[in-house]
Design an enzyme around this catalytic site. Structure first.
Site, PDB file in Angstrom:
ATOM      1  NE  ARG A  88      -3.386  -2.335   2.908  1.00  0.00           N
ATOM      2  CZ  ARG A  88      -3.005  -3.495   3.431  1.00  0.00           C
ATOM      3  NH1 ARG A  88      -1.747  -3.642   3.847  1.00  0.00           N
ATOM      4  NH2 ARG A  88      -3.863  -4.497   3.554  1.00  0.00           N
ATOM      5  CE  LYS A 108      -6.315  -2.174   5.609  1.00  0.00           C
ATOM      6  NZ  LYS A 108      -7.645  -2.540   5.061  1.00  0.00           N
ATOM      7  CG  HIS A 147      -5.376   0.304  -3.102  1.00  0.00           C
ATOM      8  ND1 HIS A 147      -4.582   0.994  -2.223  1.00  0.00           N
ATOM      9  CD2 HIS A 147      -5.894  -0.721  -2.383  1.00  0.00           C
ATOM     10  CE1 HIS A 147      -4.637   0.419  -1.031  1.00  0.00           C
ATOM     11  NE2 HIS A 147      -5.416  -0.627  -1.109  1.00  0.00           N
ATOM     12  NE  ARG A 203      -3.026  -3.796  -1.117  1.00  0.00           N
ATOM     13  CZ  ARG A 203      -2.424  -4.650  -0.281  1.00  0.00           C
ATOM     14  NH1 ARG A 203      -1.118  -4.759  -0.282  1.00  0.00           N
ATOM     15  NH2 ARG A 203      -3.136  -5.399   0.547  1.00  0.00           N
ATOM     16  CG  HIS A 225      -5.365  -9.598   1.493  1.00  0.00           C
ATOM     17  ND1 HIS A 225      -5.647  -9.909   0.179  1.00  0.00           N
ATOM     18  CD2 HIS A 225      -5.355  -8.239   1.551  1.00  0.00           C
ATOM     19  CE1 HIS A 225      -5.805  -8.796  -0.517  1.00  0.00           C
ATOM     20  NE2 HIS A 225      -5.631  -7.780   0.290  1.00  0.00           N
ATOM     21  CE1 TYR A 251      -6.420  -7.273  -6.564  1.00  0.00           C
ATOM     22  CE2 TYR A 251      -6.513  -8.479  -4.508  1.00  0.00           C
ATOM     23  CZ  TYR A 251      -6.364  -7.297  -5.192  1.00  0.00           C
ATOM     24  OH  TYR A 251      -6.162  -6.135  -4.498  1.00  0.00           O
TER      25      TYR A 251
END
Length: 306
Positions: free
Chosen positions: A154, A180, A251, A254, A277, A286
């Protein structure tokens, strides 16, 4: 304890125990404040008095604005419901209430939107344009975007890097990313990104650092401080505009990283790890992008496809 006190205790918990970012905690606070206003309108001043019908009514109201607030789109409404469910679950664990009235209230269904990706030729054009020009700026811009595309980082993760997070030792080129919740992951770097980063560190970072007071940040602005996320977005968009590539978002690189890996045969769980993730379900969206490519190849190559 008052509702406001219980709210503050929960926010302290997600900040300290779960390590959520300041922006996420601020969003939680806004969600809970809206919920408190809704409960107050129903004469409820204790979590123990909240019933499932109250939580369900709130979940409906935020989607229509009937609670007096702005009507939220499904994705935003779902995030609010998740915040509320987390607070009620925490209240049960703390012994404030015996029942969890939010446990069976589901967030609104969110229509699946495919991530936007651009082709490899378009990526190459954007990266090429980022490095056009003289001085340290273009070397930094090329290195930044090469890293984002090579690692799937990111942009916020990229600008948060320190020099020590980067390894350019031959055969071991990699970057330590913090996602995150400050979860760390090490992502290998390809030769293009490694060369661009080496050129930036050796030839450009020093001149940029001379204008500042000393910082460990990898990517620096013209004043020698850490490059901001907004500036990084501007760099990407400017390079895309010069390359003639439309609709590029922060984004995009990415998304392109993930899509190109899966199109090339990478295992979805490997891509999950590289992207950071928590769930493979997040990464699997995806695979919907690459199915179109598979159908095209099948239609063009199979003797009985048409």
């Amino acid at each position: 304890m008052t509702l406001a006190g219980e709210r503050d205790a929960y926010l302290a918990h997600v900040t300290v125990e779960r390590g959520l970012s300041a922006n996420t905690v601020a969003a939680y606070r806004r969600d809970l404040e809206r919920y408190l206003r809704f409960l107050a309108s129903r004469g409820i001043d204790s979590l123990g008095d909240v019933g499932r019908e109250d939580v369900g009514a709130f979940a409906e109201a935020i989607g229509t604005g009937e609670d007096g607030g702005r009507a939220l789109a499904p994705a935003s409404a779902s995030r609010v419901v998740v915040s509320i469910r987390g607070w009620h679950r925490f209240a049960v664990l703390e012994g404030w209430t015996a029942q969890d009235p939010a446990a069976q209230v589901k967030p609104r269904a969110i229509p699946k939107r495919l991530p936007k990706a651009i082709g490899t030729d378009a990526v190459a054009a954007v990266l090429e344009q980022a490095g056009m020009g003289d001085g340290p700026g273009p070397l930094r811009d090329r290195a930044l975007l090469e890293l984002v595309y090579a690692s799937g980082a990111r942009i916020s993760e990229a600008v948060g890097l320190d020099v020590d997070d980067l390894t350019l030792e031959k055969g071991h080129e990699a970057v330590l990313l913090r996602g995150k919740g400050r979860k760390e992951r090490i992502v290998p770097l390809g030769s293009y990104a490694a060369r661009a980063l080496d050129a930036y560190v050796v030839r450009a970072r020093g001149p940029l650092a001379e204008h500042g007071r000393g910082t460990s940040a990898l990517f620096l602005n013209a004043r020698g401080g850490r490059l901001s996320r907004q500036s990084a977005w501007t760099i990407l968009r400017a390079a895309a505009e010069r390359a003639g590539v439309p609709d590029v978002s922060p984004h995009t690189l990415r998304h392109s990283f993930a899509t190109h890996l899966l199109s090339g045969g990478a295992d979805v769980r490997v891509v999950q790890e590289l992207l950071g993730h928590a769930s493979v379900a997040t990464t699997q969206i995806y695979t919907l992008v690459t199915r179109d490519t598979l159908r095209e190849v099948y239609a063009a190559a199979h003797p009985r496809a048409r």
